[in-house]
Each structure stands twice: as structure tokens, then as C-alpha cells.
Design a protein around this motif. Structure first.
Motif, PDB file in Angstrom:
ATOM      1  N   VAL A 356     -48.010 -27.716  13.594  1.00  0.00           N
ATOM      2  CA  VAL A 356     -47.811 -27.587  15.048  1.00  0.00           C
ATOM      3  C   VAL A 356     -46.351 -27.875  15.405  1.00  0.00           C
ATOM      4  O   VAL A 356     -45.731 -27.148  16.172  1.00  0.00           O
ATOM      5  CB  VAL A 356     -48.751 -28.547  15.818  1.00  0.00           C
ATOM      6  CG1 VAL A 356     -48.483 -28.458  17.304  1.00  0.00           C
ATOM      7  CG2 VAL A 356     -50.210 -28.210  15.526  1.00  0.00           C
ATOM      8  N   LYS A 358     -43.763 -27.375  13.851  1.00  0.00           N
ATOM      9  CA  LYS A 358     -42.801 -26.335  13.441  1.00  0.00           C
ATOM     10  C   LYS A 358     -43.172 -24.967  13.990  1.00  0.00           C
ATOM     11  O   LYS A 358     -42.572 -23.954  13.628  1.00  0.00           O
ATOM     12  CB  LYS A 358     -42.716 -26.308  11.917  1.00  0.00           C
ATOM     13  CG  LYS A 358     -41.975 -27.520  11.375  1.00  0.00           C
ATOM     14  CD  LYS A 358     -41.928 -27.575   9.860  1.00  0.00           C
ATOM     15  CE  LYS A 358     -41.213 -28.845   9.402  1.00  0.00           C
ATOM     16  NZ  LYS A 358     -41.388 -29.090   7.976  1.00  0.00           N
ATOM     17  N   SER A 359     -44.192 -24.922  14.843  1.00  0.00           N
ATOM     18  CA  SER A 359     -44.643 -23.643  15.389  1.00  0.00           C
ATOM     19  C   SER A 359     -43.624 -23.087  16.389  1.00  0.00           C
ATOM     20  O   SER A 359     -42.899 -23.830  17.039  1.00  0.00           O
ATOM     21  CB  SER A 359     -45.992 -23.826  16.083  1.00  0.00           C
ATOM     22  OG  SER A 359     -46.357 -22.622  16.709  1.00  0.00           O
ATOM     23  N   LYS A 360     -43.591 -21.761  16.479  1.00  0.00           N
ATOM     24  CA  LYS A 360     -42.707 -21.129  17.465  1.00  0.00           C
ATOM     25  C   LYS A 360     -43.481 -20.693  18.700  1.00  0.00           C
ATOM     26  O   LYS A 360     -42.948 -20.041  19.598  1.00  0.00           O
ATOM     27  CB  LYS A 360     -41.988 -19.939  16.820  1.00  0.00           C
ATOM     28  CG  LYS A 360     -40.842 -20.397  15.941  1.00  0.00           C
ATOM     29  CD  LYS A 360     -40.269 -19.285  15.105  1.00  0.00           C
ATOM     30  CE  LYS A 360     -39.204 -19.873  14.176  1.00  0.00           C
ATOM     31  NZ  LYS A 360     -38.892 -18.952  13.082  1.00  0.00           N
ATOM     32  N   LEU A 361     -44.774 -21.019  18.725  1.00  0.00           N
ATOM     33  CA  LEU A 361     -45.630 -20.591  19.843  1.00  0.00           C
ATOM     34  C   LEU A 361     -45.410 -21.436  21.093  1.00  0.00           C
ATOM     35  O   LEU A 361     -45.752 -21.026  22.193  1.00  0.00           O
ATOM     36  CB  LEU A 361     -47.110 -20.681  19.432  1.00  0.00           C
ATOM     37  CG  LEU A 361     -47.570 -19.658  18.393  1.00  0.00           C
ATOM     38  CD1 LEU A 361     -48.927 -20.047  17.827  1.00  0.00           C
ATOM     39  CD2 LEU A 361     -47.633 -18.267  19.009  1.00  0.00           C
ATOM     40  N   ILE A 362     -44.890 -22.655  20.906  1.00  0.00           N
ATOM     41  CA  ILE A 362     -44.671 -23.517  22.065  1.00  0.00           C
ATOM     42  C   ILE A 362     -43.263 -24.081  22.013  1.00  0.00           C
ATOM     43  O   ILE A 362     -42.675 -24.202  20.946  1.00  0.00           O
ATOM     44  CB  ILE A 362     -45.703 -24.678  22.131  1.00  0.00           C
ATOM     45  CG1 ILE A 362     -45.906 -25.290  20.739  1.00  0.00           C
ATOM     46  CG2 ILE A 362     -47.040 -24.203  22.685  1.00  0.00           C
ATOM     47  CD1 ILE A 362     -46.847 -26.474  20.717  1.00  0.00           C
TER      48      ILE A 362
END
Lengths: 555, 555
Positions: A356, A358-362
Motif C-alpha cells: 500500500v 508504495k502504491s501509485k493509486l493514492i
């Protein structure tokens, strides 16, 4: 006229000072100071188990926390302060010069970790502890008989010997060695001759092999035979020790001015935190007072006459007057308690941070908030889910030795384990098994006391976990099959120090009288569920059996 | 002119049909069909370990997957198809009437789970398996000697006996019992008399106690003494068995029309998936062919003459011709392999679902995307981090028995465990320990073969994990201290079935010739790192020792 006392509680990360009404124990104000050098990780090497604290962290914290606490108290309080007492972690010794000054405060040693306090959890002396055990076993007189039979790398002599071997400069400059709880009263009373320092009975008896029956410390011949580097040191250490109801002296002019207090203020003899905490938590004879935080300290007092001829194997020592003067204080504990739950939380946080995080979604801000929320909610959510399970439902048995085993029978090399995993094992089941394991560890201490002839008549819970987790406490009551009373005070160590301060200053004739007047009592009770207790009787046997297998395997 | 064959591979969740060029093994087209009733969880009770599959799932899948595969092939392919062969999971038996029709396809039994196929992983017959083992131990002749010495609840007789005891209606209506791999060829060839059904050597020999030395199945007296409910059943079962290079017959008119194929098409005798998969993966004598998915099936072939007098204890049987006609086929395997990694992924997903999934900081859509992303990235991220560790760095030893132990020495009651936990143990360390544990489990199978006199000369990797995880495969090479060759085909089971189809149809004189011509060979090799192999030699000993302790403790 109201009289006030100040209790100073040095923990691992911070020092807390509380101003307490000497008449009724009411906490008037308090302040916390986090050690700045420690916070930055200075002078430590966790991979080597090296944990050192700079004396300046303590000195700055002493002044700032007391001043801040007094400032927060009603006007005029400072003038009514009659006593100060201190508790600290331990064994946390430091090398000092003739004047009793820690070497790190003398020129040339400012940045040398070996010239600083060697924190309780520093394990650099593990080899030396082993040598001390071998040496004791060979020596005619058994100097470990009041220490549970095993000397630990966390204690005084192992740390001294290791440091003397490691560091030539310290070897040359160290005149004597001093526990943290002895140095602070010495500092406050303006001491300048280490030979006159009043040493704590508690620290000396539980960690330094001091005992009345030996006429003090073991003889120089014993230490010289262990290592010539120790030759002559006992003479520069101490022969007498003092219980904490005794005054160490009056506040020095310098410190009285610094703190805005009178030189009439009496400074008590120091002691270890869990010992004063047990008093703050209203310990009674044959009640096990469990300070439950990251680890546990299990304290017990017994009338000294009742202990004659009784030697409890595998605990951290039994010392006359170490907790309450006139009674024998016994100490035990678990190396990891809340730390076991924190470990599991960290384990489960891995995907939060690595995936989470390292996610680029948020975006970054949402991510931080999400992780913060998760950090706060993980243990409560696990607790909620684990509470719904019955004692046998997980099918798991865990061993709680994730930080080794302090008692019974110290063995820091032991590790934790989880048995009974299947494809249906989920996080709440493991969490429950870990909680049960820490309670089984607690039961093995109770069992040891009882087996060795010290009856446990009640259990008192203190500290963070005791206050914050009804789930852990109910499990503890079920596993021990005993009622557990929880002390009301959030700061039992500092409150205990205040009780000792009031006694040393003469407000009470004894610590027991101070306890009666100043205790804040209990605010919760956990009663065992008989059905669960019966199931846990069986599971505890399995815990013991599996533990023995793992321990044998390691040897 | 090119000739084509169809390989049909029935897995646990779906059936896959591939159209293959009989000359060179080239895959022309393929199609997958997911069982619709199974997907909805119908007729199953996971808490009771009851897993059933409706025959209609198989029948619909047969027609649809073959038709779809043929449709995807170049025009005219259907006319050039000369053979079909089938592999299935097993032991997956079903109760049938005199005509060989599964009872669930007869009136009144449509919704009765006991009238359906009892899937390999159904463990409802665990008590009956225990009784069979006790009964065998008492019987004069040892009927388990070719089965590794232990009968499993996953097998034919345990399932039959359990169902007959459970269900009066089935008891009355069941004329005989049939394996999934025997029923499909019977269906395709239009069979109407179950006594004429050609039974697979592989299924009968590995799961039903059939052996040449017994002259077929054990005698009626043996089964009658086990339970009178079984009296007379052997007569209605079978005496002869067939290897899968043999034709079961020609395609029936009805099925030829349905599929758009000729009635000249030869249908081969069926077999289990891992057995045909080993052939599809180019198995060689004394090479262990490991199908590595959620669990593993470890197949080995040895010239029958070399096996004379050799009985391997604790594996899943040794049967002449079960894999390759003329050779002895030996089967072993691990009950959980990829499932162990999936378990850890699920464990770590708990906070994602319970904390992130319930957060109010992000909207539902983002949440779903985030969880989906996490589900995809967890194992790759764990792999990346675990790969950076050295073999001993975790300090952990795990036992891989999270779904019991299939071999060596079946014991489905065993559980997994993790030893050596400390406060520094993190998710990648545990993941690495779990991967190592599954490889240690694989090594214990190799060790068993060798100890019992069957030399392992090479290792072939097949299946999902073998194709997708270089980390697991490198660890496997290091732990086994052997080179592992990975079969190129993604669908070795279906390809193996195609090889058998080509042989049964007469395109090749033997399966070995078909393999030579149709194999797609290997596309990767993992070589052991000698340094790691030496470390794993020690760790494997610890795995064995700890496993023995845990197993003794359970008894």
C-alpha cells in the motif's frame, strides 16, 4: 498544611516527574522528557545488542521534567515539597571516577559509549555472564543462591567485566561503577566522593551479588580468580546498602537553585522502577505484582521470617528489603510481553508499508493517513476478532520466547515458536495464540514460586498492557485461574517513588504506612472463567511440553 | 497429411482440452471450461472436508471445451483428429448403476452429494481409512505393500465404505463404483455395461489395492471381513486393468455428432493427471517428475525388472505400467506446496481487508483497486525481499505440514510449525522459511526413494510454481543439491494426454516413441549453489529433527 513530594521515574525512553500530595497520594501535576540523544539512536548498535545512554540525557531530563511538573502545579507548591525519590531501569551501570562522575562527563570520554550508562537491555556481556556462571559453579560458596542460580548478561558484573576487557581507556580511568538509580540521588545531594554514595539495596542485592549473609559483596579473591582485571574493585565499590525508605541526603544548593526548591528537601535512596512500581501499585505479602509492558517484571514480597531457608531457583533474586524494608523482595519476569503483540503487528504491517505504501493509486498524504490509521487499528481489530474465538479454537500453541526467557531459568538464547498451523490459520487465531503464550509464560513463573515454597495468594496487574487490554487480562485470569486486580494509577512507578519520598522525608514512619495513605487502589478486577481455565490447564501442559522439547533441541 | 489428437485434462476447478499435432506435439488450440456447479460451492461442505462434483459439470465441460478448442483450430482440423485421451484428478470415484451411469444422473439422485463424484481432496472417509489400515495390519497377506504401507482417506475404498455407511439409498442403488478417469472414456465410447468398462491401471493400482501379484483386487473375504456392506462388491468392480496406451474404444455415434468428429476417432484408456503430466513433461527412468502447484505430485518411472524385490515404504504406491507401460510407476507428493505460500499471503492480507478495506479515508472503488493491486503484488514483493537473504539469515525453521503430510509416511493429522522466532523476524524471513520448508519436504521424499533403493538421477519441474517462481526453483535446487530441468509446456497434463491419444490411435508404437516425437523439451535449468547446498544440508537435518519431535508429541 499540605505537603508535596516528587516521584521521578526514569524509563527506557523518557523520564517522568510527578508532583504528589504526600497526604493522600493525589497526583497534582506531571511532566515527561524524552532523552534526545537516545531518540536519535546515538551510541547504540542494535545488531550487537549494544544500548548505551549518555548521562546528559538523564541530567537534562531531571531538571526539565521536575521544573515543568512544578510549573504545572498550583502556585506555591514548590515551597511545600518535602522530598524527592527516584526510580530507574536496571541493571544500568556506568563507570565513574573517584568523585562519582560518570566518565562520559569527563574530558576525552564525551563520545565513548563505554563511558556511558549500559542500559538494562544491553547484551554485550553475554560471554562474560556465561563465564560468571561457570566460575560460580566451581567456587566453594554458592554466590548465586540468592539470584535464582543463574547470572544474566543484563546485570552489573557481566557489563563491568565486558567493558574492562573491551576498553583500555575505561580500564585506566574507571575508579568505581555506579547504578543509574544510585547516581541520580548522589547528583541531587551534591555528592563528591563515590565511596560515600548510598547504594540501593534493591540494585545491589538483585544484580551485584550483594547479600547480608556474605557480609556484602563476594570477596575480592572471587572476582580476581574470575579475571585479574577485577582485582581490587570490590573495595572501591561498596559494603553497605540502603533501603529506599532511607534518605540519601538533602538537596544540594546547586540543585535546589536549579529546581526552585529548598535545601530542606530530602532525597531518598533510589531503586529500580518495577520495585517502586509494585509499591505504587499497592503490593501485599504473597501477592504477585506484575508490571506488564513491553516485558514484565513480576514482584513479590514476603515477610523475611517466612522466607528463612527458602531459595527460589530460576528467578531474578530474593533480597531482604529490596521492595519494602523488613520484607524479602523477590523478582521475576518475562523478556517479552507486549513486545510479542507488537511484533505480530509489525509482521502484519509489512504489506501495508511495502505494498500500500508504495502504491501509485493514492497520493502521499492519503497513504500516510491510511498507514497511520492502520497502525492504530490493527491491535484493536485483532483483539476484537480473537476475542470471539474459544480457547481451543485456534488449534495453535505458541512459545513466547521471542526475546529469550528471563524467568523461570534465564536463557536468553531461546526463541519463539508457533505449532499447529494449518491452511485455515488466520491472523486472529495467531494473535490469540500469542496472547495465550504470554499468559502461559506468566503461569510458569507462578508455578515456579509455588513449587519452591512461596505461595501466590493474589495477582495485581500494573503497567500499559494491564491498563489497556481487557482481552489480555481476561486471558491472563483464565490461564492463571486467579482473579487479577488492576491498580488504578496510570503511573505506579512514579507514584511509588513519591511514597518512598514521603517516607524518607519523615511524613510516614514506614513505607507500608505511606502505601495505606497514598495508594489510589484498584479500578478493575478480572475473574477466571472456570470453563476456560479447565481448557487452559491442558493447553498449558502442552506449552510446557513443547517448550521442553525446543529447549532440549537447542542444547 | 497432418494428424491431430485431443488431450483432455480434468483439474480440480476446470477442464482443459487441447488440440495437438500428433507428429510434433505442437499445440494448435485449446479451451478451458470452469465447472459451474462447483464454482458456486454446490454439494460441498468445506468444514466437514466434503468435496463433491456433479457429473453434469464434467459432461458439459467435455462437450464445450472440445468444441471450443476445435473451433479455434484451423479449418479442417476436426476431420484430421485420430484420437482423444483423458486425464483426471483422483482418486475421484462415483457410485454407478449397472449401465455405468453415475447415480446423480438417475432419477431421485440429482441433488444427492453421495451420488456424485467424491473429489480427491474429500476427507469424509478419514475414519474408514483408519479402519482399513488396522484391518490390513491384521490380515495374513499384506495388501498395502505396493501402496507404501498406509491407506489414505483420499482413496477409493475409504470413500466407498464411508458412503455406503452414510447413505442407505446409495447402498441400494449403487451397482458398482467408477473412477472419474474411467467414466469419461466409457461415456465417449458409448458404454452401457459397467462390467465391460476398461479400468485404468493407474487408478486401480495406486488407489484401489489392485495388483498383478494379487490376481486383481484383494478377495471378497478381505472386504467382507472389513465390513459386510462390501460383501460381493469386488465381483461387480473389475479384475483386469489397462494401461493408457490402450484404446478404450471408438467414439460413439452420439458423441461423434456432438463434437463434429468421426466415429473412427480412438478414445484411449484414462489415467490420473499427474501421471499423464509426467509423460507430457518428458519423464525419464529414475527422474523424479515433480508437478508443483497447490500441492505436489512426485512421479517416478523405473524399468520393472529393476524394481523386483523393492518396496518403497511410505509413498503412494508403485504400479507396473501406471505411468509408462512396461515400467513401474511410483507416486509420492506433498499435501501443500503453493498452498503454503498462498496461506502466508492470506495471513498478511488480513490487515488489508480488515483495516484498509474498512477505512473511510478512501472510496469504495479505490479500495477495491488497492486490494486487487496488493493481492497481485504481495508474493512478488515477498519474493524480492526473501531473495536478498542468505539461507541461514532468517534463523527460522518451518514445518510444511499445513495440510498434513501425504508422503513420506502419510499422516493427514500433522500440522505446520515455525521455530526460531525473535523480535526481528519479519515477513520476508518467514516467507523464505516457508519456501525452504516446502523444499525440505520435497527433499524428504527424495531421501525416502534413495533410502529404499530407488536412485534419483534427475529432477524435472512441472506445473504452476515450477513455471512461475525462479526463487522457489532455485531454493529447491539448492536444498536438493540437484539440477532441476523445467518442462517447456505450460500444459504438460493435456500434452501428456495427447501423447497417449496418439499412441492409442496407432500413430506411435509406444508411449516412449510418442514422447520422443511430441515432447516440447525443457526451457530452464536451475543449478545448485554449492555454498547454499552445504548450509541447507544442516538446516534440513534440523527440519527432520524438529519434525520428529512434533510428530512424537502428537502421538
Amino acid at each position: 498544611m499540605d505537603q508535596f513530594v516528587i516521584g521521578v521515574d526514569y524509563g527506557t525512553d523518557s523520564v517522568r516527574s510527578v508532583v504528589v500530595n504526600a497526604k493522600n497520594g493525589e497526583e497534582v501535576s506531571g511532566a515527561v522528557f524524552y532523552y534526545p540523544r537516545w531518540k536519535k539512536g546515538q551510541y547504540c548498535a542494535p545488531a550487537l545488542n549494544q544500548f548505551r545512554q549518555h548521562p546528559l540525557d538523564y541530567v537534562e531530563g531531571l531538571e526539565k521534567s521536575i521544573k515543568k511538573a512544578l510549573k504545572a502545579a498550583p502556585k506555591g507548591t514548590a515551597a511545600k515539597v518535602i522530598g524527592i525519590a527516584i526510580d530507574t531501569t536496571g541493571s544500568t551501570p556506568v563507570a565513574v571516577n573517584k568523585k562519582g562522575v560518570p566518565l562520559a562527563l569527563t574530558p576525552g570520554f564525551e563520545e565513548n559509549p563505554n563511558a556511558m550508562f549500559i542500559l538494562w537491555k544491553d547484551h554485550t556481556g553475554i560471554r562474560e555472564a556465561g563465564e560468571i556462571n561457570v566460575h560460580c559453579a566451581k567456587w566453594e560458596e554458592d554466590y548465586l543462591r540468592f539470584e535464582g542460580g543463574i547470572y544474566s548478561s543484563e546485570w552489573f558484573w557481566a557489563k563491568i567485566l565486558h567493558t574492562l576487557r573491551e576498553d583500555k581507556k575505561i580500564r585506566k580511568a574507571a575508579f568505581s561503577w555506579v547504578e543509574h538509580c544510585d547516581w541520580i540521588p548522589f547528583l541531587l545531594t551534591g555528592g563528591t566522593d563515590v565511596r560515600k554514595m548510598k547504594r540501593s539495596r534493591c540494585a545491589a542485592g538483585h544484580k551485584a551479588l550483594w547479600h547480608e549473609d556474605f557480609g556484602g559483596l563476594p570477596p575480592n579473591a572471587f572476582f580476581k580468580a574470575l579475571d585479574p582485571l577485577l582485582d581490587g574493585l570490590t573495595e572501591r565499590l561498596f559494603k553497605d546498602t540502603y533501603t529506599s525508605d532511607q534518605p540519601a541526603g538533602n538537596l544540594s544548593k546547586e540543585w535546589a537553585e536549579k529546581l526552585g526548591l529548598s535545601t530542606d528537601v530530602v532525597v531518598g535512596v533510589g531503586a529500580f522502577d518495577a520495585h517502586m512500581g509494585a509499591v505504587g501499585g499497592a503490593i501485599e505479602p504473597f501477592y504477585l505484582s506484575k508490571v506488564m509492558g513491553t516485558s514484565t517484571c513480576d514482584m513479590l514480597v514476603a515477610p523475611t521470617e517466612s522466607m528463612e531457608g527458602t531459595l527460589v531457583q530460576g528467578i531474578c533474586g530474593q533480597v531482604n528489603g529490596s521492595i519494602i524494608p523488613g520484607m524479602t523482595g523477590l523478582e521475576a519476569g518475562q523478556s517479552a510481553f507486549g513486545d510479542v503483540y507488537a511484533w505480530f503487528k509489525n509482521l502484519l504491517s509489512w504489506p501495508l508499508e511495502e505494498v500500500v505504501g508504495k502504491s501509485k493509486l493514492i497520493d502521499k498524504k492519503t497513504k500516510e493517513k491510511l498507514l497511520e490509521e492502520a497502525a492504530g487499528r490493527l491491535i484493536p481489530q485483532l483483539t476484537k476478532a480473537a476475542q470471539k474465538l474459544t480457547p481451543e479454537e485456534s488449534g495453535l500453541i505458541a512459545l513466547d520466547w521471542l526475546n529469550g526467557r528471563r524467568t523461570p531459568d534465564a536463557n536468553q538464547a531461546l526463541k519463539g515458536a508457533i505449532f499447529g498451523l494449518n491452511l485455515g490459520t488466520d491472523a486472529p487465531k495467531i494473535f490469540r495464540a500469542l496472547v495465550e503464550a504470554t499468559c502461559f509464560g506468566a503461569r510458569s513463573i507462578v508455578d515456579r514460586f509455588q513449587r519452591e515454597g512461596v505461595p501466590i495468594q493474589g495477582v495485581i496487574g500494573l503497567g500499559g498492557v494491564a491498563k489497556k487490554s481487557p482481552f489480555v487480562m481476561q486471558t491472563m485470569a483464565d490461564v492463571l485461574n486467579r482473579t487479577i486486580k488492576i491498580a488504578r494509577s496510570e503511573q505506579t512507578c512514579a507514584l511509588g517513588a513519591a511514597m518512598f519520598a514521603a517516607t524518607a522525608a519523615g511524613a510516614y514512619p514506614s513505607v507500608s504506612e505511606a502505601m495505606k495513605a497514598m495508594s489510589s487502589g484498584f479500578d478493575a478486577e478480572y475473574h477466571p472463567n472456570p470453563q476456560n481455565a479447565a481448557v487452559y490447564d491442558d493447553l498449558y501442559r502442552k506449552y510446557v511440553d513443547l517448550g521442553e522439547l525446543v529447549e532440549e533441541q537447542d542444547n
